[in-house]
Write a protein that holds these residues in place. Sequence first.
Motif, PDB file in Angstrom:
ATOM      1  N   ASN A  94       0.829  -1.212   0.000  1.00  0.00           N
ATOM      2  CA  ASN A  94       0.000   0.000   0.000  1.00  0.00           C
ATOM      3  C   ASN A  94       0.865   1.264   0.000  1.00  0.00           C
ATOM      4  N   LEU A 148       3.391   2.282   1.746  1.00  0.00           N
ATOM      5  CA  LEU A 148       4.029   2.847   2.940  1.00  0.00           C
ATOM      6  C   LEU A 148       5.544   2.837   2.771  1.00  0.00           C
ATOM      7  N   ALA A 180      -5.048   3.211  -0.592  1.00  0.00           N
ATOM      8  CA  ALA A 180      -5.910   2.730   0.489  1.00  0.00           C
ATOM      9  C   ALA A 180      -7.265   2.272  -0.033  1.00  0.00           C
ATOM     10  N   THR A 209       4.714   5.126  13.188  1.00  0.00           N
ATOM     11  CA  THR A 209       3.842   3.967  12.979  1.00  0.00           C
ATOM     12  C   THR A 209       2.387   4.399  12.898  1.00  0.00           C
ATOM     13  N   ILE A 210       1.995   5.339  13.784  1.00  0.00           N
ATOM     14  CA  ILE A 210       0.601   5.787  13.783  1.00  0.00           C
ATOM     15  C   ILE A 210       0.275   6.481  12.466  1.00  0.00           C
ATOM     16  N   MET A 258     -13.696  -0.569   4.682  1.00  0.00           N
ATOM     17  CA  MET A 258     -13.212   0.185   3.525  1.00  0.00           C
ATOM     18  C   MET A 258     -13.447  -0.576   2.221  1.00  0.00           C
ATOM     19  N   GLU A 273      -2.374   1.580  17.811  1.00  0.00           N
ATOM     20  CA  GLU A 273      -1.705   2.547  16.945  1.00  0.00           C
ATOM     21  C   GLU A 273      -2.635   3.107  15.896  1.00  0.00           C
ATOM     22  N   ALA A 292       1.649   5.923   9.634  1.00  0.00           N
ATOM     23  CA  ALA A 292       1.543   4.864   8.621  1.00  0.00           C
ATOM     24  C   ALA A 292       0.184   4.177   8.708  1.00  0.00           C
ATOM     25  N   ALA A 293      -0.268   3.893   9.943  1.00  0.00           N
ATOM     26  CA  ALA A 293      -1.546   3.198  10.116  1.00  0.00           C
ATOM     27  C   ALA A 293      -2.701   4.040   9.597  1.00  0.00           C
ATOM     28  N   GLN A 294      -2.677   5.345   9.873  1.00  0.00           N
ATOM     29  CA  GLN A 294      -3.789   6.191   9.430  1.00  0.00           C
ATOM     30  C   GLN A 294      -3.738   6.463   7.931  1.00  0.00           C
ATOM     31  N   ARG A 295      -2.542   6.561   7.385  1.00  0.00           N
ATOM     32  CA  ARG A 295      -2.466   6.737   5.935  1.00  0.00           C
ATOM     33  C   ARG A 295      -3.030   5.504   5.244  1.00  0.00           C
ATOM     34  N   SER A 296      -2.804   4.325   5.856  1.00  0.00           N
ATOM     35  CA  SER A 296      -3.341   3.100   5.279  1.00  0.00           C
ATOM     36  C   SER A 296      -4.861   3.104   5.287  1.00  0.00           C
ATOM     37  N   ARG A 297      -5.440   3.965   6.126  1.00  0.00           N
ATOM     38  CA  ARG A 297      -6.905   4.040   6.158  1.00  0.00           C
ATOM     39  C   ARG A 297      -7.379   5.210   5.301  1.00  0.00           C
ATOM     40  N   GLY A 298      -6.528   5.672   4.421  1.00  0.00           N
ATOM     41  CA  GLY A 298      -6.943   6.694   3.479  1.00  0.00           C
ATOM     42  C   GLY A 298      -6.818   8.103   4.004  1.00  0.00           C
ATOM     43  N   LEU A 299      -6.160   8.284   5.126  1.00  0.00           N
ATOM     44  CA  LEU A 299      -5.977   9.632   5.654  1.00  0.00           C
ATOM     45  C   LEU A 299      -4.961  10.362   4.785  1.00  0.00           C
ATOM     46  N   PHE A 310      -2.969  -3.077  11.107  1.00  0.00           N
ATOM     47  CA  PHE A 310      -1.682  -3.099  11.807  1.00  0.00           C
ATOM     48  C   PHE A 310      -1.720  -4.074  12.973  1.00  0.00           C
ATOM     49  N   ASN A 318     -12.997   8.487   4.431  1.00  0.00           N
ATOM     50  CA  ASN A 318     -11.788   8.982   3.775  1.00  0.00           C
ATOM     51  C   ASN A 318     -11.769   8.637   2.288  1.00  0.00           C
TER      52      ASN A 318
END
Lengths: 267, 259
Positions: A50, A52, A76, B169-170, A153, A88, B172-179, A83, A105
């Motif tokens: 994705n 990262l 996304a 890490t946080i 999602m 987190e 990264a986690a939120q970007r993975s949710r489309g943030l 995670f 989002n």
Amino acid sequence: MNIEIKDLRFTYPTGLEAVSGISLTLEAGEQVAIVGQNGAGKTTLVRHFNGLLQPTSGSVKIGDWDTKKTSVAKLASRVGYVFQNPDEQLFSRDVLTEVTFGPRNLGYSKEKTDGLVERALALTELSDKTETNPYDLSPTWRKMVALASIIAMDTPIVIFDEPTTGQDAVNVARIANVIAELQKEGKTVITITHDIDFCAENFERVVALSKGQVLLDGPAREILGQEEILAQTYVEPPQLTRLGKRLRLKETVRNQEEFLNAIARRA
Amino acid sequence: MHERLSFHIKRDSFIHNLNPLTKLVLTLTLILIAFTFPWYWTPHLLVLVAIIPLSLLGKVFREFSVTALRLILPAAGFLFLMQAFFQPVGSDVIFKFYFLDVTQESLMFAFRNAMRVFVMVSAFTLFLVTTHPSELMSDLTRRGLPGQFSYVIISTLQILPQIIAKSQTIIAAQRSRGLDTESSFFKRAGSLIPLVGPLVFGSLMEVEERAIAIEARGFTSKQTKTSLHEIPDPSFDQMLRWVLVALIILSIALNLWLS
């Protein structure tokens, strides 16, 4: 939606090469478990899916999108990533808002979002906890909230990073159920796991990594039988598989059902 | 994944091998002399003859100068500008900026103060880079510092890099949710909430867990504690410390005497 990984290499800024030349194709709708010792490059590999992490060399394509040319926020919509540590990612005051965050989002319509959230909550058995603050829930339920927030999602690809670590048997069964449901919907599920029983019972394809490279890749039945090679990456086949081997059963067994059938046939 | 617990860089050098207390006294000496020695060019000279050679001796010159350029220079530069403009001393006006006069005296004054701050921060940076915090604290605790105090210091030294790693890490986690953390300012400002929440919650929980963990190992026990890791304190270090203390006293005395 296929994932195509071509000669992927990744080096951390510290100079550590975590992925050293991996080529894989993951077909749409496949259930893939990624196993291997700590530091084998499992998390580094899936964080490329994705966007990262960006490849040092080589490429990763999600369908027709090259992850190098696509933002994480856009990816996304195709790849959901749960995670390892739910703490987190959870921040909302209640479970409902938390689970709605992802689909909102992605810019889905109100109706679509509501439908997806409801389905995700039902799948993770959270429907009666929508008003609760995630931090008032036990760690096992927080994990389910994290799962729900990604499932809502509705991405064609879902990644789980060690979903069963620290979970009790009941919750492991719940997570297995979620994965089975996702499979029915035709989604690709990729799971990093150290829980080899969980891997044997729920996944058709197993990829074993070692030192940043693919050690074994194939149907779970074949892979889990290769005790000596798996030992190189400190993975031990499931107890029943090993017992089956000791009993000199003809085929490699992965779970109770297969084991009992094999025994019954022999008797 | 690659969490740095402190600013410490592990190297084998003369400075690294000094006793932690010696290094602390050395740091304080540099700072106190920079602030009290009654000669205008003291802080400037200290940078040239002490701080830079020490960073070379400690084999950390490259990392140290990167930190200095990125962190200290902007701050010292800002201080310099503020003081140059707003210090109402002297009459020898070099140039005017609207109602603000920049005089030679204010410029000199600002330059010295900026250099003093530079010495202070860079001496501490050097200290943190060459000293492992737990080594410092176990040494100080052995010398009679209360455990609670060293715990406060050590957790302060450790917490910042940990928070940085955690926030990455946080994010990264939120970007993975489309943030969206990469687009317009307003979108990004709105996206702060999902980042700050888990960070604060997580840090608070960590503090509690750590407190329980250390108490489980007898933190408040009144017994004399032994240490697995003995930190050497050779006579050279002890001598050096006395010399440094003498230098501090001399500098302060000169300052008082001449003022």
